[in-house]
Design an enzyme around this catalytic site. Sequence first.
Site, mmCIF file in Angstrom:
data_model
loop_
_atom_site.group_PDB
_atom_site.id
_atom_site.type_symbol
_atom_site.label_atom_id
_atom_site.label_comp_id
_atom_site.label_asym_id
_atom_site.label_seq_id
_atom_site.Cartn_x
_atom_site.Cartn_y
_atom_site.Cartn_z
ATOM 1 N N HIS A 1 0.912 -1.241 0.046
ATOM 2 C CA HIS A 1 -0.177 -0.032 -0.203
ATOM 3 C C HIS A 1 0.977 1.347 -0.052
ATOM 4 O O HIS A 1 0.420 2.224 0.427
ATOM 5 C CB HIS A 1 -1.032 -0.050 1.161
ATOM 6 C CG HIS A 1 -1.637 -1.432 1.425
ATOM 7 N ND1 HIS A 1 -3.090 -1.401 0.808
ATOM 8 C CD2 HIS A 1 -1.422 -2.242 2.263
ATOM 9 C CE1 HIS A 1 -3.230 -2.756 1.209
ATOM 10 N NE2 HIS A 1 -2.446 -3.220 1.925
ATOM 11 N N SER B 1 15.166 21.295 -16.938
ATOM 12 C CA SER B 1 13.909 22.410 -17.317
ATOM 13 C C SER B 1 14.398 23.479 -18.054
ATOM 14 O O SER B 1 15.338 24.158 -17.796
ATOM 15 C CB SER B 1 13.126 22.727 -16.020
ATOM 16 O OG SER B 1 12.825 23.588 -16.249
ATOM 17 N N LYS C 1 16.524 21.891 -11.925
ATOM 18 C CA LYS C 1 15.859 20.647 -12.018
ATOM 19 C C LYS C 1 16.630 19.576 -12.562
ATOM 20 O O LYS C 1 17.625 19.721 -13.479
ATOM 21 C CB LYS C 1 14.754 20.895 -13.064
ATOM 22 C CG LYS C 1 13.601 21.919 -12.308
ATOM 23 C CD LYS C 1 12.712 21.118 -11.404
ATOM 24 C CE LYS C 1 11.453 20.235 -11.994
ATOM 25 N NZ LYS C 1 10.756 19.537 -11.105
ATOM 26 N N GLU D 1 9.793 8.164 -17.090
ATOM 27 C CA GLU D 1 8.329 8.622 -17.357
ATOM 28 C C GLU D 1 7.697 8.561 -18.602
ATOM 29 O O GLU D 1 6.683 8.112 -18.798
ATOM 30 C CB GLU D 1 8.245 10.083 -17.153
ATOM 31 C CG GLU D 1 8.399 10.947 -15.746
ATOM 32 C CD GLU D 1 8.558 12.358 -15.506
ATOM 33 O OE1 GLU D 1 7.735 12.959 -14.759
ATOM 34 O OE2 GLU D 1 9.311 12.838 -16.178
#
Length: 495
Positions: free
Chosen positions: A172, A293, A299, A306
């Site tokens: 979980h 970025s 970043k 992803e």
Amino acid sequence: MRKNDKRKSGEKTVSSVTLLWGGRFKKPLSEEALKFSSSFDVDKRLWKHDILGSIAHAIMLGEAGIIDASEAEKIVKGLAALMRDIETGEVALEGSDEDIHSFVERKLRDYIGETAGKLHTARSRNDQVATDFRLWCRDVIRQLAEAITRMQQALIDQAEKHIDTLLPGMTHLQHAQPVRLAHHLLAYFWALQRDLERLMDLLPRVNVSPLGAAALAGAGLPINPRRTAQLLGFSETAKNSMDAVSDRDFACELVFICALTMVHLSRLAEEIILWSTPEFGFVTLDDAWCTGSSIMPQKRNPDIAELVRGKAGVVIGALVQLLTLIKGLPLTYNRDLQEDKAIVFNAVDITLGSLSVMSQLVATATFNPERMRQALTGDFSTATDLADYLVQKGVPFREAHHIVGQLVLHLSEKGKGLEDANLDDLKLLSEKFDADALSLLVPEKSVERRKELSGTARRSVQRQLRQAKAKLERTLKWLRSFPTISEQIQQVLGK
Ligand code: ARG
């Protein structure tokens, strides 16, 4: 052949030379209809498989006496020359052809003249395209298996480095019990192993020759389908000509395996994305495998992971596309089937690309053992060990569970973790606790109690690593015996 008579309406029509059919038509095909129906842009990548299939077919036609031996030889030589010239770039895969089959026949005519017209004897594009596609899928099984082994190797290498790195195992997404990082990483090894075994299992169903089915009912000339199958390295011939030209189960299975492999990669990608956040800090990706970025200079984004997670959705979609394409088709060949290749090519390309980037991303990632160990402090993840302790003292597990639950409540209210507990804290909840119980609260002890076959104890994980390496060795051996398409071509040409 169609006459190239321009219609009075001014509608643009197709020159007859590009089409393999047309005798029964009075008017030529409209250019727009050809453009709409052409698959050449997609199926041109089957050129090697198409030429290989044609070489085998021509050899068989010559041996069976359906065409003269000298004609067969001429065709084979012409096809081999065409193959060489495409390979070197001398001949470009270009033209307004309907498909790769039309292209190859048109080009062959440039090499050997009208004898090229004998190649398509006792064959239809329906059994031809199924043959090409099966040869391609067979080669892809090899490529996917290879890519999976590289991913597995990256997981094994990292696991070997991190046998003694502990982190909270989760259920979980909440801290559950301590585990070894090696154990966690190897979980993905086994998922990929099942994907690999599914590929191996699929091979015999892909490796069936449809040649001889012709359009749908079988060839009307005394061909020898066993001989073409043997030349092409197929292990058997199709049993039903109608099934042979309309079956795309093998493609569905292949795309399913791609989809499931992508689901596995996507779950790993998700964990890497999560673990590389500052909140976790469990992993640092190599500069070469993360991005920046355009506005925020600080970043470091896990875009590659992803994208793998995102592309998994595309491949799952491909499976649905393919099944939907087929579900309403009556026997046998229907032109709808032409759409199958773009779907399968896309699914396979994405899966191969994702396996490649993920294996490099994992191989170059730096895991952070300190942060992982730190996450185990105050997280109560050794609570089950304490309950097991009471069980060994004769307390029923349900009661032991309750006692330890009360202890967790008591400690967390005092702002303490399990490792901060003293004997008084324990005794408060059960007289059965003795001083030796305190030693259980250390994660290093907790993992060692899990020595059973699939557990996370050092010995079990080491055994697991040995088993994983043995599986990998077996796959590599299987791959070495798997001829590439180029080796198959050399074999057919008798080189
Ligand atoms: N381009 C077609 C395909 O990919 C080849 C077979 C065409 N057969 C036909 N009867 N129109 O399916």
